[in-house]
Design an enzyme around this catalytic site. Structure first.
Site, PDB file in Angstrom:
ATOM      1  N   ASN A 134      -9.470   0.608  -5.245  1.00 57.13           N
ATOM      2  CA  ASN A 134      -9.129   1.088  -6.265  1.00 57.13           C
ATOM      3  C   ASN A 134      -7.954   0.700  -7.363  1.00 57.13           C
ATOM      4  O   ASN A 134      -7.255  -0.454  -7.634  1.00 57.13           O
ATOM      5  CB  ASN A 134      -7.485   1.266  -4.689  1.00 57.13           C
ATOM      6  CG  ASN A 134      -6.904   2.111  -5.363  1.00 57.13           C
ATOM      7  OD1 ASN A 134      -5.960   2.650  -6.487  1.00 57.13           O
ATOM      8  ND2 ASN A 134      -4.681   1.814  -4.551  1.00 57.13           N
ATOM      9  N   HIS A 192      -0.907   6.616   0.427  1.00 56.06           N
ATOM     10  CA  HIS A 192      -1.291   4.877  -0.043  1.00 56.06           C
ATOM     11  C   HIS A 192       0.481   4.860  -0.010  1.00 56.06           C
ATOM     12  O   HIS A 192       1.201   5.643  -0.998  1.00 56.06           O
ATOM     13  CB  HIS A 192      -1.596   4.965  -1.599  1.00 56.06           C
ATOM     14  CG  HIS A 192      -1.893   3.171  -1.684  1.00 56.06           C
ATOM     15  ND1 HIS A 192      -1.002   2.822  -1.599  1.00 56.06           N
ATOM     16  CD2 HIS A 192      -3.038   2.742  -1.918  1.00 56.06           C
ATOM     17  CE1 HIS A 192      -1.692   1.939  -2.293  1.00 56.06           C
ATOM     18  NE2 HIS A 192      -2.553   0.869  -2.172  1.00 56.06           N
ATOM     19  N   GLU A 199       0.964  -8.491  -5.196  1.00 53.22           N
ATOM     20  CA  GLU A 199       2.007  -7.777  -5.940  1.00 53.22           C
ATOM     21  C   GLU A 199       2.324  -8.983  -7.206  1.00 53.22           C
ATOM     22  O   GLU A 199       2.367 -10.302  -6.285  1.00 53.22           O
ATOM     23  CB  GLU A 199       2.828  -7.218  -5.733  1.00 53.22           C
ATOM     24  CG  GLU A 199       2.559  -5.398  -5.421  1.00 53.22           C
ATOM     25  CD  GLU A 199       2.787  -4.477  -6.234  1.00 53.22           C
ATOM     26  OE1 GLU A 199       3.499  -5.135  -7.487  1.00 53.22           O
ATOM     27  OE2 GLU A 199       2.572  -3.055  -6.096  1.00 53.22           O
ATOM     28  N   GLY A 248       4.336  -7.452  -1.691  1.00 53.44           N
ATOM     29  CA  GLY A 248       3.538  -8.200  -0.860  1.00 53.44           C
ATOM     30  C   GLY A 248       3.474  -8.704  -1.810  1.00 53.44           C
ATOM     31  O   GLY A 248       3.397  -9.280  -3.261  1.00 53.44           O
ATOM     32  N   SER A 275      -5.299  -7.074   0.165  1.00 53.07           N
ATOM     33  CA  SER A 275      -5.107  -8.060  -0.550  1.00 53.07           C
ATOM     34  C   SER A 275      -6.794  -8.983  -0.206  1.00 53.07           C
ATOM     35  O   SER A 275      -6.820 -10.122   0.063  1.00 53.07           O
ATOM     36  CB  SER A 275      -4.002  -9.372   0.050  1.00 53.07           C
ATOM     37  OG  SER A 275      -3.148  -8.918  -1.275  1.00 53.07           O
TER      38      SER A 275
HETATM   39  P1  PGA Z   1      -4.597  -5.010  -2.811  1.00 52.05           P
HETATM   40  O1  PGA Z   1      -4.859  -3.142  -2.803  1.00 52.05           O
HETATM   41  O2  PGA Z   1      -6.174  -5.457  -2.915  1.00 52.05           O
HETATM   42  O3  PGA Z   1      -4.422  -5.345  -5.013  1.00 52.05           O
HETATM   43  O4  PGA Z   1      -3.729  -5.444  -2.409  1.00 52.05           O
HETATM   44  C1  PGA Z   1      -5.068  -2.648  -2.029  1.00 52.05           C
HETATM   45  C2  PGA Z   1      -4.653  -1.371  -2.140  1.00 52.05           C
HETATM   46  O5  PGA Z   1      -3.387  -0.885  -1.989  1.00 52.05           O
HETATM   47  O6  PGA Z   1      -4.949  -0.270  -2.033  1.00 52.05           O
END
Ligand code: PGA
Length: 236
Positions: free
Chosen positions: A7, A91, A155, A161, A192
């Site tokens: 994503n 989301h 984040e 997060g 994450s």
């Molecule tokens: P992240 O995002 O892997 O950067 O935590 C996942 C998401 O929210 O799609």
């Protein structure tokens, strides 16, 4: 079949997207037997991906809750159907910043399914039951559910997060709960996921895949995650 779904969120100029594509191209696997590899860039990069990786599965990051027509700024399922097979809906960032409600998300699911797209429905500990209860039982088998606690999203420090994924036991437990109540096509985890922790999530029987966000923006990380995921699924 397990899923690895990148994503990109709201990132990259066209030039940067092109650079990422050039960097991964020589080593990019797009189709494998037991792993469905999907990338969800922004709408504006979809054509670039289609032209460079004709066999790669693509996804959108959101979709209009309406059909085509007089809805300025919305992208309908009809407009997307030649370009993507998947669409992320609900989301937590959409629920927070675009104020999408569970009924908006449900309408997005309906629109996506109407054009044969697979919705990837993002839920958390609070909203999963209410959100998934809205979905027609027969449609549930066409949906992928993603469990993603907002606090696990990467984040910069001080924002939502801080890059710590949910404990794998919690994810397994939530996915079991979801599968006890509903019968989705698959249930995956997001929050994450990086190359150093992807294995622990993807090797669990209950977890049908992962959705890395920020790690998918790094071309080397992306290739590494594909490689590790292929290894895990081929040993299963
Ligand atoms: P992240 O995002 O892997 O950067 O935590 C996942 C998401 O929210 O799609």
């Amino acid at each position: 079949m397990k899923y690895l779904i990148g994503n990109w969120k709201s990132n990259f100029s066209t030039h940067e997207a092109q650079e990422w594509i050039e960097a991964v191209k020589p080593n990019m696997r797009t189709v494998t037997d037991k792993l469905e590899i999907v990338l969800c860039p922004s709408f504006i990069h979809l054509l670039l991906f289609k032209l460079n990786f004709p066999n790669l599965q693509l996804g959108a990051q959101t979709i209009s809750p309406f059909g085509s027509g007089t809805y300025t700024g919305f992208t309908s399922s009809y407009m997307l159907k030649e370009m993507v097979s998947y669409v992320i809906v609900g989301h937590s960032e959409r629920r927070t910043y675009a104020k999408e409600s569970i009924s908006d998300v449900d309408n997005q699911v309906i629109q996506a399914l109407d054009m044969g797209l697979t919705p990837i429905i993002a839920v958390d500990k609070e909203n999963w039951f209410a959100q998934l209860s809205l979905i027609n039982k027969d449609d549930m088998s066409k949906c992928i559910i993603m469990y993603e606690p907002p606090e696990a999203i990467s984040e910069p420090v001080g924002k939502i997060g801080q890059g710590t994924p949910a404990p794998v036991e919690e994810v397994v437990d939530m996915i079991r709960k979801i599968k006890d109540e509903f019968t989705p096509k698959a249930a995956i985890y997001g929050g994450s996921v990086k190359s150093h922790n992807i294995k622990i999530f993807i090797e669990q029987n209950e977890i049908d895949g992962v959705l890395p966000g920020s790690a998918s923006l790094d071309s080397a990380e992306w290739l590494k995650m594909i490689q590790i995921a292929i290894q895990v699924v081929s040993n299963q």
